[in-house]
Design an enzyme around this catalytic site. Structure first.
Site: not given
Length: 405
Positions: A122, A199, A202, A225, A363
């Site tokens: 992203h 990253d 998620q 999240k 994104c």
């Protein structure tokens, strides 16, 4: 523990409301998750009973707040299995964490050095590295993706060389839900002496990262999240790298001594934590992690996989549906389009029926460019969702298809 979905849903007050006269079905969890009552209560408790600045005051409230903040740091250290608590930095989120590392590398990279990202990133894991390369004269290289949404690992191997200084990839794609083989990615990068940033924005809602087992150099994620407050996040970094990188921001707390001639910096983690942080958010993030661990990340992953399988099966009933990200290794994100229909129009219509999904490029415009589409409809499930909610989405999609065709 027994996975009691009704008991879990009772913990989330926001789920028990109507939108446009219909029961809310919230399938935008990849954007942000809903908050359990225990998190909401903890935020209120901080401001009603503890509120004070940390690390500086000698009075009672400051001591209580400092102890609670540092206890949360240690809790997060244990959750991700970091070697030391000072390797766990509080940030405002994933984007901040990546920018902090990229800014530091932007000051130590040289012309001729190379930075590798993947086509599945992203924008928050692309743009900061573009900044770093522009400032340093380094070159940005991209691991290509394949039609099923997986990364071309052979091409990745060919990109690596002695000039590679850092590889920055996501653990799970936000747009497609694809789980990347980060263990192999890290091992390959280390063979050429490159650092690796993962990253985990998620991944942390679904998996429990073990940063020592992964052997990553940096791991970032967002609090909002995983049931925590917005404006919170974590940057894990190996001690050696955090000592090597320059400070990101100047100000209070990050200094050891200041004169008009020179400033020396505080030890980790305070070197990177200038100014008054989101104290309540940091404390409550620990509460959110406690909540997830009480249910169990393994239980959450197993239940969400059931939702993924069921949702995929039911969506196949929609005539003209196309799925994006079809690899076997996926988390509970389904990205799709319906032939002849714009994703925005579909999203707007099913919202009138109480169904909240995300539409657009998420994104991640390079992914959309790869598939030559303007965007997708993304249904992202959390452990508090149900198969009955998926049924409601299917009926709403069928109505939208009938109205727009």
């Amino acid at each position: 523990m027994k996975f009691d979905i009704q008991k879990i849903r009772a913990d989330f007050p926001i789920l028990h409301q109507q939108v446009n006269g219909k029961p809310l079905v919230y399938f935008d969890n990849a954007a942000t998750s809903q908050k359990p009552q225990v998190v909401i209560d903890a935020e209120a408790k901080y401001y009603s009973e503890i509120n004070a600045n940390i690390h500086r005051g000698v009075h009672h409230l400051s001591q209580v707040a400092t102890d609670a903040y540092e206890a949360s740091r240690q809790k997060i250290q244990k959750h991700i299995n970091a070697k030391n608590s000072f390797e766990v930095l509080f940030t405002t989120g994933t984007t901040f964490g990546i920018n902090l590392v990229a800014n530091g590398f932007g000051q130590i990279l040289q012309p001729g050095d190379e930075v590798i990202v993947s086509h599945l990133e992203h924008h928050s894991n692309i743009v900061p590295w573009q900044f770093a390369c522009q400032r340093s004269g380094a070159t940005l290289k991209v691991i290509p993706m394949l039609q099923d949404g997986s990364l071309d690992m052979e091409a990745y191997q060919n990109l690596l060389n002695e000039n590679t200084k850092i590889v920055a990839v996501n653990h799970i794609s936000n747009a497609l839900g694809v789980i990347n083989p980060i263990k192999r990615i890290i091992e390959k990068a280390h063979e050429v002496g490159a650092a690796v940033l993962i990253d985990g924005a998620q991944a942390t809602p679904h998996l429990k990262p073990d940063v020592q087992e992964l052997d990553c150099d940096f791991y970032v994620f967002s609090g909002h999240k995983i049931g925590g407050p917005t404006g919170t996040g974590i940057l894990y970094g190996k001690e050696a790298w955090l000592n090597k990188l320059p400070p990101y921001q100047g100000g209070g707390e990050m200094i050891k001594e200041v004169t008009f001639e020179k400033t020396t910096y505080a030890c980790l983690p305070h070197k990177f934590e200038a100014g008054t942080p989101n104290i309540a958010g940091g404390i409550v993030l620990g509460v959110a992690i406690d909540y997830l661990n009480e249910i169990g990340l393994d239980n959450i992953a197993a239940y969400e996989h059931q939702l993924l399988d069921y949702g995929t099966k039911r969506l196949n009933e929609i005539e003209g549906i196309t799925f994006y990200g079809t690899v076997a290794e996926k988390t509970s994100v389904i990205s799709f389009n319906i032939v002849g229909l714009h994703p925005y129009d579909v999203g707007a219509i099913i919202d009138k029926l109480g169904i909240a999904v995300r539409t657009g490029h998420h994104c991640a415009q390079p992914i959309m460019n790869f598939f030559n589409i303007p965007g997708t409809i993304r249904a992202s499930f959390a452990f508090y969702n149900t198969k009955e909610e998926i049924d409601a989405m299917i009926e709403a999609l069928k109505k939208a298809q009938m109205m727009l065709s």
